[in-house]
Design a protein around this motif. Structure first.
Motif, PDB file in Angstrom:
ATOM      1  N   GLN A   9     -24.697   2.691 -15.553  1.00  0.00           N
ATOM      2  CA  GLN A   9     -24.824   1.328 -16.068  1.00  0.00           C
ATOM      3  C   GLN A   9     -24.564   0.275 -14.993  1.00  0.00           C
ATOM      4  O   GLN A   9     -24.560  -0.930 -15.275  1.00  0.00           O
ATOM      5  N   GLY A  10     -24.303   0.731 -13.761  1.00  0.00           N
ATOM      6  CA  GLY A  10     -24.016  -0.202 -12.674  1.00  0.00           C
ATOM      7  C   GLY A  10     -22.599  -0.716 -12.706  1.00  0.00           C
ATOM      8  O   GLY A  10     -22.338  -1.861 -12.307  1.00  0.00           O
ATOM      9  N   VAL A  11     -21.681   0.107 -13.168  1.00  0.00           N
ATOM     10  CA  VAL A  11     -20.266  -0.276 -13.257  1.00  0.00           C
ATOM     11  C   VAL A  11     -19.457   0.606 -12.319  1.00  0.00           C
ATOM     12  O   VAL A  11     -19.670   1.819 -12.241  1.00  0.00           O
ATOM     13  N   ALA A  12     -18.519  -0.005 -11.614  1.00  0.00           N
ATOM     14  CA  ALA A  12     -17.620   0.737 -10.734  1.00  0.00           C
ATOM     15  C   ALA A  12     -16.221   0.166 -10.866  1.00  0.00           C
ATOM     16  O   ALA A  12     -16.038  -1.020 -11.158  1.00  0.00           O
ATOM     17  N   GLY A  13     -15.237   0.994 -10.665  1.00  0.00           N
ATOM     18  CA  GLY A  13     -13.861   0.512 -10.662  1.00  0.00           C
ATOM     19  C   GLY A  13     -13.559  -0.250  -9.383  1.00  0.00           C
ATOM     20  O   GLY A  13     -14.256  -0.114  -8.374  1.00  0.00           O
ATOM     21  N   ASP A  14     -12.524  -1.078  -9.448  1.00  0.00           N
ATOM     22  CA  ASP A  14     -12.053  -1.801  -8.268  1.00  0.00           C
ATOM     23  C   ASP A  14     -10.876  -1.031  -7.687  1.00  0.00           C
ATOM     24  O   ASP A  14      -9.811  -0.971  -8.300  1.00  0.00           O
ATOM     25  N   PRO A  15     -11.055  -0.417  -6.512  1.00  0.00           N
ATOM     26  CA  PRO A  15      -9.979   0.406  -5.949  1.00  0.00           C
ATOM     27  C   PRO A  15      -8.891  -0.383  -5.237  1.00  0.00           C
ATOM     28  O   PRO A  15      -7.931   0.206  -4.737  1.00  0.00           O
ATOM     29  N   SER A  16      -9.002  -1.701  -5.173  1.00  0.00           N
ATOM     30  CA  SER A  16      -8.097  -2.484  -4.325  1.00  0.00           C
ATOM     31  C   SER A  16      -6.629  -2.214  -4.626  1.00  0.00           C
ATOM     32  O   SER A  16      -5.851  -1.842  -3.734  1.00  0.00           O
ATOM     33  N   LEU A  17      -6.216  -2.421  -5.873  1.00  0.00           N
ATOM     34  CA  LEU A  17      -4.803  -2.248  -6.206  1.00  0.00           C
ATOM     35  C   LEU A  17      -4.373  -0.784  -6.182  1.00  0.00           C
ATOM     36  O   LEU A  17      -3.259  -0.488  -5.732  1.00  0.00           O
ATOM     37  N   PRO A  18      -5.189   0.184  -6.647  1.00  0.00           N
ATOM     38  CA  PRO A  18      -4.775   1.583  -6.481  1.00  0.00           C
ATOM     39  C   PRO A  18      -4.553   1.985  -5.022  1.00  0.00           C
ATOM     40  O   PRO A  18      -3.590   2.697  -4.712  1.00  0.00           O
ATOM     41  N   VAL A  19      -5.432   1.537  -4.123  1.00  0.00           N
ATOM     42  CA  VAL A  19      -5.234   1.859  -2.701  1.00  0.00           C
ATOM     43  C   VAL A  19      -3.998   1.137  -2.171  1.00  0.00           C
ATOM     44  O   VAL A  19      -3.193   1.718  -1.431  1.00  0.00           O
ATOM     45  N   LEU A  20      -3.834  -0.125  -2.542  1.00  0.00           N
ATOM     46  CA  LEU A  20      -2.637  -0.857  -2.146  1.00  0.00           C
ATOM     47  C   LEU A  20      -1.382  -0.148  -2.635  1.00  0.00           C
ATOM     48  O   LEU A  20      -0.391  -0.029  -1.902  1.00  0.00           O
ATOM     49  N   ARG A  21      -1.428   0.338  -3.878  1.00  0.00           N
ATOM     50  CA  ARG A  21      -0.253   1.020  -4.450  1.00  0.00           C
ATOM     51  C   ARG A  21       0.075   2.298  -3.665  1.00  0.00           C
ATOM     52  O   ARG A  21       1.252   2.604  -3.425  1.00  0.00           O
ATOM     53  N   ALA A  22      -0.958   3.031  -3.261  1.00  0.00           N
ATOM     54  CA  ALA A  22      -0.733   4.260  -2.501  1.00  0.00           C
ATOM     55  C   ALA A  22      -0.112   3.964  -1.135  1.00  0.00           C
ATOM     56  O   ALA A  22       0.789   4.678  -0.680  1.00  0.00           O
ATOM     57  N   ILE A  23      -0.590   2.908  -0.484  1.00  0.00           N
ATOM     58  CA  ILE A  23      -0.033   2.555   0.823  1.00  0.00           C
ATOM     59  C   ILE A  23       1.394   2.052   0.668  1.00  0.00           C
ATOM     60  O   ILE A  23       2.282   2.382   1.470  1.00  0.00           O
ATOM     61  N   ALA A  24       1.646   1.247  -0.370  1.00  0.00           N
ATOM     62  CA  ALA A  24       3.008   0.770  -0.612  1.00  0.00           C
ATOM     63  C   ALA A  24       3.956   1.938  -0.833  1.00  0.00           C
ATOM     64  O   ALA A  24       5.100   1.932  -0.343  1.00  0.00           O
ATOM     65  N   ALA A  25       3.509   2.966  -1.557  1.00  0.00           N
ATOM     66  CA  ALA A  25       4.353   4.141  -1.782  1.00  0.00           C
ATOM     67  C   ALA A  25       4.636   4.878  -0.484  1.00  0.00           C
ATOM     68  O   ALA A  25       5.712   5.480  -0.313  1.00  0.00           O
ATOM     69  N   ALA A  26       3.676   4.821   0.450  1.00  0.00           N
ATOM     70  CA  ALA A  26       3.872   5.501   1.728  1.00  0.00           C
ATOM     71  C   ALA A  26       4.901   4.800   2.595  1.00  0.00           C
ATOM     72  O   ALA A  26       5.676   5.451   3.309  1.00  0.00           O
ATOM     73  N   VAL A  27       4.946   3.453   2.555  1.00  0.00           N
ATOM     74  CA  VAL A  27       5.831   2.720   3.456  1.00  0.00           C
ATOM     75  C   VAL A  27       7.144   2.293   2.793  1.00  0.00           C
ATOM     76  O   VAL A  27       8.115   2.028   3.488  1.00  0.00           O
ATOM     77  N   ALA A  28       7.143   2.211   1.471  1.00  0.00           N
ATOM     78  CA  ALA A  28       8.357   1.732   0.767  1.00  0.00           C
ATOM     79  C   ALA A  28       8.482   2.467  -0.553  1.00  0.00           C
ATOM     80  O   ALA A  28       8.314   1.875  -1.627  1.00  0.00           O
ATOM     81  N   PRO A  29       8.776   3.765  -0.523  1.00  0.00           N
ATOM     82  CA  PRO A  29       8.795   4.564  -1.754  1.00  0.00           C
ATOM     83  C   PRO A  29       9.835   4.087  -2.776  1.00  0.00           C
ATOM     84  O   PRO A  29       9.694   4.381  -3.964  1.00  0.00           O
ATOM     85  N   ASP A  30      10.841   3.363  -2.332  1.00  0.00           N
ATOM     86  CA  ASP A  30      11.869   2.870  -3.250  1.00  0.00           C
ATOM     87  C   ASP A  30      11.476   1.552  -3.923  1.00  0.00           C
ATOM     88  O   ASP A  30      12.236   1.009  -4.736  1.00  0.00           O
ATOM     89  N   HIS A  31      10.286   1.040  -3.560  1.00  0.00           N
ATOM     90  CA  HIS A  31       9.819  -0.229  -4.125  1.00  0.00           C
ATOM     91  C   HIS A  31       8.392  -0.064  -4.626  1.00  0.00           C
ATOM     92  O   HIS A  31       7.449  -0.564  -4.002  1.00  0.00           O
ATOM     93  N   PRO A  32       8.179   0.622  -5.740  1.00  0.00           N
ATOM     94  CA  PRO A  32       6.815   0.840  -6.214  1.00  0.00           C
ATOM     95  C   PRO A  32       6.122  -0.464  -6.568  1.00  0.00           C
ATOM     96  O   PRO A  32       6.736  -1.382  -7.119  1.00  0.00           O
ATOM     97  N   LEU A  33       4.852  -0.527  -6.218  1.00  0.00           N
ATOM     98  CA  LEU A  33       4.035  -1.684  -6.570  1.00  0.00           C
ATOM     99  C   LEU A  33       3.778  -1.636  -8.067  1.00  0.00           C
ATOM    100  O   LEU A  33       3.341  -0.619  -8.595  1.00  0.00           O
ATOM    101  N   GLY A  34       4.037  -2.738  -8.753  1.00  0.00           N
ATOM    102  CA  GLY A  34       3.847  -2.776 -10.196  1.00  0.00           C
ATOM    103  C   GLY A  34       2.398  -2.640 -10.584  1.00  0.00           C
ATOM    104  O   GLY A  34       1.492  -2.725  -9.745  1.00  0.00           O
ATOM    105  N   PRO A  35       2.118  -2.437 -11.882  1.00  0.00           N
ATOM    106  CA  PRO A  35       0.739  -2.271 -12.337  1.00  0.00           C
ATOM    107  C   PRO A  35      -0.076  -3.529 -12.141  1.00  0.00           C
ATOM    108  O   PRO A  35       0.447  -4.639 -12.265  1.00  0.00           O
ATOM    109  N   GLY A  36      -1.358  -3.370 -11.803  1.00  0.00           N
ATOM    110  CA  GLY A  36      -2.218  -4.511 -11.592  1.00  0.00           C
ATOM    111  C   GLY A  36      -2.849  -4.993 -12.877  1.00  0.00           C
ATOM    112  O   GLY A  36      -2.722  -4.413 -13.917  1.00  0.00           O
TER     113      GLY A  36
END
Length: 414
Positions: free
Chosen positions: A387-414
Motif C-alpha cells: 500500500q506504499g506504507v513504511a514504518g519510521d525507524p528514526s526513534l527505534p534506531v535512536l533507542r538502540a544507540i541510546a541503549a548502547a551508550v547509556a544503558p541506565d538511561h533508556p530512551l522513552g517511547p516515541g
C-alpha cells in the motif's frame, strides 16, 4: 546471501543479511576521538556498541543508508555512514539532508531567548500579534509551543494530503497552510489537552517575525545558527539542498497513483518540496555534525539561562492529555514521554525527530552524561508494503544507540 562489508577502521563485525535486491554496503567512520581516560572511563566499549547497533539497524529496518554521530562533551565518540545514497554512490558523513521538526527546537529556543529579553510573554495571547487569527484571544504562545492550543493539524486535511500527493514539488505558503488548520474546529479547548499539530509552529514563525521585524531565517541565523557555529545548517524557501546530498526514496504515492500491488515502485524524493512541513525560514537542511551539535546545544541550554532552559525542556505537561472522539491524535503524556517547547522529552533524554519522503532522522541529548546522538536514515524498496506504507525507524534506531551508550538511561517511547 549478502554480507555487510565494513572498513577495518570501524571495528564492526559483519552481520549476515537476508537475500535482498541491493548491493552490499559499507561503514565509513571519521574523526573517532583518540583513546582518553575521560571517554574510556565513561563509555568503555561504546564505540563498538554503537557501530554494532547501527549495523543491526540496517538489517532490522531495511535501511538504504544511515549516518550517525555520537559525542560526549562535544567530543566525537563514533561518526559513521552506512550504505548508499544512490546506486554506486556510498553515503558519507558530509552529506546534507533535511532536518524537519528539528527546526521546532530552534523555534522553542528563540521563544526562550525573546522571553529572556522581555520582548515576549510566553503566556500572552496571540491577539497581540495576530488579532485576526481564530481564537487568538484564548490561545497563548506557550500553548502553541507545547502543542496544547487545540488548533487542528493542517497536515492531515485532504487539501494537503491530496495536494502533496498530486504535486510533491508544489510550493506552499504559510498563510494558506495556517488558514487550512485554523478553519477547522478546535480539537479541544485551549490548554485542556495535548495534540501534535504543525499549525502551531507555522503560527509561531509569524509571531517571531512580528516581534523581531525580521524574516524568520534571518532571526535563525542571528540568534541560533551563527552563535552555535552551525555552518552546514541553512534555511531555504525552495527544495534546494547544498551538495553533497543524501538521496531518499519513497513508495508513499503508490495508492494515490494507482500502482498495482506487486509492481515495483519507488521514487527519488530528494528534491520534493518541503514547504508544507514548517514555517518559511525554518525549512532547513543540515549535516550530521551540526545535528549532533544541535542536540547538545538545545539540551544543555547553550543559548539561554537555566531558568529559560527549564521553560523549554521542563516536564510541565506530565499527566496532561487524553484521546477523545474530537481528538483521535491526542494522548496522555507521561514522565517517559512528554513534550516541552519544540522538543520531545523521552525519559531522561531531550530529543526531536523528523520523517519526510522516505528519510527519517533524530537527535537526542542526555544532560546527566552530556551525551549527544544524531542520525539520519533512508529506506530500501523492501521497507515499503504493497500500500506504499513504511514504518519510521528514526526513534527505534535512536533507542538502540541510546541503549548502547547509556544503558541506565533508556530512551522513552516515541
Amino acid at each position: 546471501m549478502a554480507l555487510l562489508a565494513v572498513t577495518a577502521c570501524s571495528g564492526v563485525t559483519p552481520v549476515a543479511r537476508p537475500p535482498a535486491t541491493r548491493t552490499a554496503v559499507s561503514v565509513m567512520t571519521t574523526g573517532v576521538a583518540p583513546a582518553s581516560p575521560v571517554l574510556d572511563d565513561r563509555l568503555g566499549g561504546a564505540r563498538d556498541a554503537v557501530a554494532a547497533a547501527v549495523q543491526q539497524a540496517v538489517v532490522d529496518h531495511d535501511l538504504q543508508a544511515a549516518i550517525v554521530r555520537v559525542t560526549v562533551d562535544g567530543r566525537d565518540v563514533w561518526t559513521g555512514a552506512v550504505g548508499t545514497s544512490m546506486t554506486g554512490v556510498p553515503a558519507t558523513t558530509d552529506m546534507h539532508f533535511r532536518n524537519g521538526a528539528v527546526a521546532f527546537s530552534y523555534i522553542g529556543t528563540l521563544l526562550a531567548i525573546l522571553a529572556g529579553r522581555g520582548e515576549l510573554d510566553l503566556d500572552g495571547t496571540l491577539d497581540r500579534w495576530l488579532p485576526g487569527l481564530p481564537h487568538a484571544d484564548r490561545i497563548t504562545v506557550r500553548m502553541l509551543a507545547t502543542m496544547t492550543s487545540g488548533y487542528a493539524d493542517y497536515v492531515y486535511r485532504p487539501e494537503v494530503l491530496d495536494g502533496t500527493d498530486a504535486d510533491p514539488f508544489r510550493q506552499w505558503t504559510d498563510d494558506e497552510l495556517i488558514a487550512i488548520g485554523t478553519s477547522q474546529p478546535l480539537m479541544f479547548e485551549p490548554g485542556t489537552n495535548w495534540g501534535y499539530s504543525y499549525t502551531n509552529y507555522l503560527i509561531l514563525g509569524q509571531v517571531i517575525t512580528r516581534i523581531t521585524g525580521e524574516p524568520l531565517d534571518v532571526v535563525m541565523d542571528e540568534e541560533i545558527l551563527g552563535p552555535l557555529g552551525l555552518r552546514n545548517t541553512s534555511s531555504a524557501d525552495t527544495a534546494q539542498i547544498p551538495p553533497p546530498v543524501l538521496h531518499s526514496y519513497t513508495s508513499e504515492r503508490r495508492a494515490f497513483l494507482g500502482v498495482p500491488a506487486g509492481t515495483p515502485f519507488t521514487e527519488d524524493a530528494t528534491y520534493w518540496n518541503p514547504s508544507w512541513t514548517t514555517a518559511t525560514g525554518a525549512v532547513q537542511s543540515t549535516d550530521i555534525v551540526d545535528l549532533a551539535a544541535t542536540a547538545e546545544a538545545i539540551g544543555s541550554g547553550a543559548l539561554v539561562t537555566p531558568a529559560l532552559l527549564a521553560e523549554q525542556v521542563g516536564k510541565r505537561l506530565v499527566g496532561v492529555g487524553e484521546r477523545t472522539p474530537q481528538c483521535p491524535v491526542c494522548g496522555p503524556l507521561t514522565a517517559d514521554r512528554t513534550y516541552g517547547m519544540g522538543v520531545l522529552l523521552l525519559g531522561d533524554w531531550i530529543a526531536q525527530s523528523k520523517n519526510f519522503a522516505g528519510e527519517g532522522g533524530a537527535m537526542a541529548y542526555l544532560p546527566s552524561e552530556r551525551i549527544a546522538i544524531a542520525l539520519v536514515t533512508t529506506l530500501t524498496p523492501d521497507a515499503w508494503d504493497e500500500q506504499g506504507v513504511a514504518g519510521d525507524p528514526s526513534l527505534p534506531v535512536l533507542r538502540a544507540i541510546a541503549a548502547a551508550v547509556a544503558p541506565d538511561h533508556p530512551l522513552g517511547p516515541g
